[in-house]
Scaffold this active site. Structure first.
Site, PDB file in Angstrom:
ATOM      1  N   SER A 134      -6.900 -22.385  24.484  1.00 16.77           N
ATOM      2  CA  SER A 134      -6.139 -22.512  23.546  1.00 16.77           C
ATOM      3  C   SER A 134      -4.857 -23.064  24.784  1.00 16.77           C
ATOM      4  O   SER A 134      -3.574 -23.998  24.151  1.00 16.77           O
ATOM      5  CB  SER A 134      -5.507 -21.841  22.523  1.00 16.77           C
ATOM      6  OG  SER A 134      -6.562 -21.950  21.681  1.00 16.77           O
ATOM      7  N   SER A 155      -5.521 -25.177  20.684  1.00 20.46           N
ATOM      8  CA  SER A 155      -5.336 -24.562  19.715  1.00 20.46           C
ATOM      9  C   SER A 155      -4.184 -25.087  19.485  1.00 20.46           C
ATOM     10  O   SER A 155      -2.824 -25.729  18.883  1.00 20.46           O
ATOM     11  CB  SER A 155      -5.704 -23.465  18.771  1.00 20.46           C
ATOM     12  OG  SER A 155      -4.904 -22.069  19.830  1.00 20.46           O
ATOM     13  N   LYS A 202       4.707 -22.011  20.253  1.00 23.85           N
ATOM     14  CA  LYS A 202       3.572 -22.317  19.231  1.00 23.85           C
ATOM     15  C   LYS A 202       4.097 -21.481  18.205  1.00 23.85           C
ATOM     16  O   LYS A 202       4.646 -20.301  18.309  1.00 23.85           O
ATOM     17  CB  LYS A 202       2.332 -21.577  20.125  1.00 23.85           C
ATOM     18  CG  LYS A 202       1.320 -22.378  19.279  1.00 23.85           C
ATOM     19  CD  LYS A 202       0.080 -21.783  20.097  1.00 23.85           C
ATOM     20  CE  LYS A 202      -0.976 -21.904  19.506  1.00 23.85           C
ATOM     21  NZ  LYS A 202      -2.324 -21.531  19.738  1.00 23.85           N
TER      22      LYS A 202
HETATM   23  N1  GLN Z   1     -11.427 -23.353  21.152  1.00 24.09           N
HETATM   24  C1  GLN Z   1     -11.182 -21.391  20.886  1.00 24.09           C
HETATM   25  C2  GLN Z   1     -11.690 -21.294  19.134  1.00 24.09           C
HETATM   26  O1  GLN Z   1     -11.405 -22.018  18.863  1.00 24.09           O
HETATM   27  C3  GLN Z   1     -10.706 -21.344  21.439  1.00 24.09           C
HETATM   28  C4  GLN Z   1      -8.979 -20.804  20.973  1.00 24.09           C
HETATM   29  C5  GLN Z   1      -7.497 -20.458  21.550  1.00 24.09           C
HETATM   30  O2  GLN Z   1      -7.774 -20.217  22.643  1.00 24.09           O
HETATM   31  N2  GLN Z   1      -7.145 -19.536  20.483  1.00 24.09           N
HETATM   32  O3  GLN Z   1     -11.412 -20.159  19.518  1.00 24.09           O
END
Ligand code: GLN
Length: 502
Positions: free
Chosen positions: A172, A148, A72
């Site tokens: 994410s 994400s 990532k």
């Molecule tokens: N969807 C969650 C957020 O928008 C989790 C994101 C993540 O785990 N980086 O914060």
């Protein structure tokens, strides 16, 4: 070779027998990316020469023995760009050091290859917040891959990587894995080094693997887990050998299904998948019972206060002086800060910085931030009490399958609320794994994966992987692959037919 037909474990076996070389594997991955990624959009950048050079030196006897792993684009790799999916860093920042997890990955014979797309600074649930490109779901180009870590999940499910690393602050890794039909593990807080992971919310962030099977995920996890003196929150406890323990049975285990997770709002097909999974476990000798996590409903609110508060502090470093973009339109230093951040950050990042700054500001701190921390303590206590009697929890990974590109983009609250099943594990520092549990059918011929989750007490990774492996082996869902032929047609880079600029 077409490596898409092999698992990471199988490729490792071939490397060990010297039937293939690490360079051949890197080239095969590269070819798959060349063939499909202009349509899939999983990768932002990749450095073939560096990967081939490392492949030449790879030790086939090491744990990962020359396997390329996609990363990532918020995980630092020395000498490589790290954009975080943001205009503030893209093309303007090169990481000067390897993240702790990358150091461990290399030491285990893994080869970092390719940087995957993400929601800007990992803020989002669909990868649509990437400022750089759209990523599609390998099961349907009209659907999001989740987020994400959507690029990592799409790369793995789309046959463009054998395995990948993502980061999970509120889901994410697990939610994109669920949307794309692969396996994603969020290790317990402190189990994998956060050194060199660009911080979003430091009390919640964890790096973990995405892969096509539980065994592949266990292998990657084993490679990156363990203490790192450069991360003060890193735990020094020994890492259990999850691969060794994977095949042990789960007879006599007690697994709870949180009552609060099966209420209205979840797709009926997700509910059916959950019920079917409970039966699979029962057949394996597991006692499945309903349990209660009374503070579930408050977890989304607590998370979006704590995560944004931490983000507002972490993102203060992007000021045009230390990293990345600097506005050229400023007359003085204050204007330079403001314009740099205005030009560099996207709408969602700005929204969260504003929200986070607000909840920390004097007069509101007690009402929001402090209250959220108190809730976090209660949420954690709910889990402590359940795990005193149960080995694990079974839950959906998300309330429904992947949604259409653009469907939730203008409705941040709807997107936030859908994180309800993944957020609690981060707030409580638990480990949790998501894996394919069934298929969603829309009645018009579209099938999308549905993901399930096993949650365990902190440091129970080996046991959660074992439970997941037992479930996986009793089912066929994890063997299903999307048809990738449609991604082979070349689409033009600027117009991909759906009006999304790439
Ligand atoms: N969807 C969650 C957020 O928008 C989790 C994101 C993540 O785990 N980086 O914060």
């Amino acid at each position: 070779m077409r490596f898409e037909d092999y698992s990471l474990i199988e490729i490792r076996a071939l490397l060990r027998k010297r039937e293939i070389t690490a360079a051949e594997v890197v080239r095969a991955v590269h070819e798959a990316i060349e063939e499909r990624d202009s349509a899939l959009g999983a990768y932002l950048t990749r450095d073939l020469e560096a990967a081939l050079e490392e492949a030449g030196k790879a030790d086939a006897g090491a744990l990962l023995g020359g396997i390329p792993v996609a990363l990532k684009d918020n995980i630092s790799v020395r000498g490589q760009p790290c954009s975080c999916g943001s205009r503030i860093l893209a093309g303007k920042y090169t990481a000067p050091f390897d993240a702790g997890a990358v150091q461990k990955l290399r030491a285990a014979g893994g080869i970092p290859f390719g940087r995957t797309n993400l929601d800007e600074f990992a803020m989002g649930s669909s990868t649509e917040n990437s400022a750089l490109q759209a990523t599609r779901n390998p099961w349907s180009p009209d659907h999001v891959p989740g987020g994400s870590s959507g690029g990592s999940a799409a790369a793995v499910a789309g046959g463009e990587a054998l395995g990948a690393l993502g980061s999970d602050t509120g889901g994410s890794i697990r939610q994109p894995a669920a949307f794309c039909g692969c396996v994603g593990l969020k290790p317990s807080y402190g189990r994998v080094s956060r050194y060199g992971l660009v911080a979003y919310a430091s009390s919640l962030d964890q790096i973990g693997p995405l892969a096509r099977s539980v065994e592949d995920a266990a292998l990657l996890y084993q490679a990156i887990a363990g203490h790192d003196p450069k991360d003060s929150t890193s735990l020094s406890a020994a890492v259990d050998d999850s691969l060794e323990l994977l095949r042990d049975g789960v007879r006599g285990w007690r697994v709870g299904i949180p009552r609060e997770y099966i209420q209205e709002g979840i797709d009926p097909q997700v509910r059916q998948v959950l019920e079917a999974a409970a039966s699979v476990l029962e057949e394996a000798g597991v006692a499945v019972e309903e349990v209660s996590l009374p503070h579930t409903e408050q977890s989304v609110a607590a998370y979006y206060v704590i995560a944004t508060a931490e983000a507002s502090a972490n993102l203060a470093r992007f000021d045009g002086v230390r990293y990345g973009h600097r506005s050229e339109r400023a007359e003085d230093v204050l204007e330079m800060y403001c314009r740099t951040r205005d030009e560099g950050f996207g709408a969602e990042v700005k929204r969260r910085i504003l929200l986070g700054t607000y909840v920390l500001s004097s007069g509101y701190y007690d009402a929001y931030y402090l209250k959220a921390q108190k809730l976090r303590t209660l949420i954690r206590a709910d889990f402590t009490s359940v795990f005193s009697k149960f080995d694990a929890l079974l839950a959906p990974a998300a309330p429904g399958p992947a949604f259409r590109l653009g469907e939730c983009a203008d409705d941040p609250l709807r997107m936030y609320l859908a994180d309800i099943f993944t957020i609690p594990a981060n707030l409580a520092g638990l480990c949790a794994i998501s894996l394919p549990g069934g298929l969603h059918r829309d009645g018009q011929g579209l099938t999308l994966p549905i993901g399930l989750q096993f949650l365990g007490a902190p440091l129970s990774e080996a046991r959660m992987l074992r439970l997941a492996w037992n479930f996986e082996q009793a089912t066929e869902w994890w063997k299903l692959r999307p048809s990738l032929a449609r991604f082979r047609e070349t689409r033009s880079a600027s117009d991909d037919g759906l009006g999304i600029s790439r």
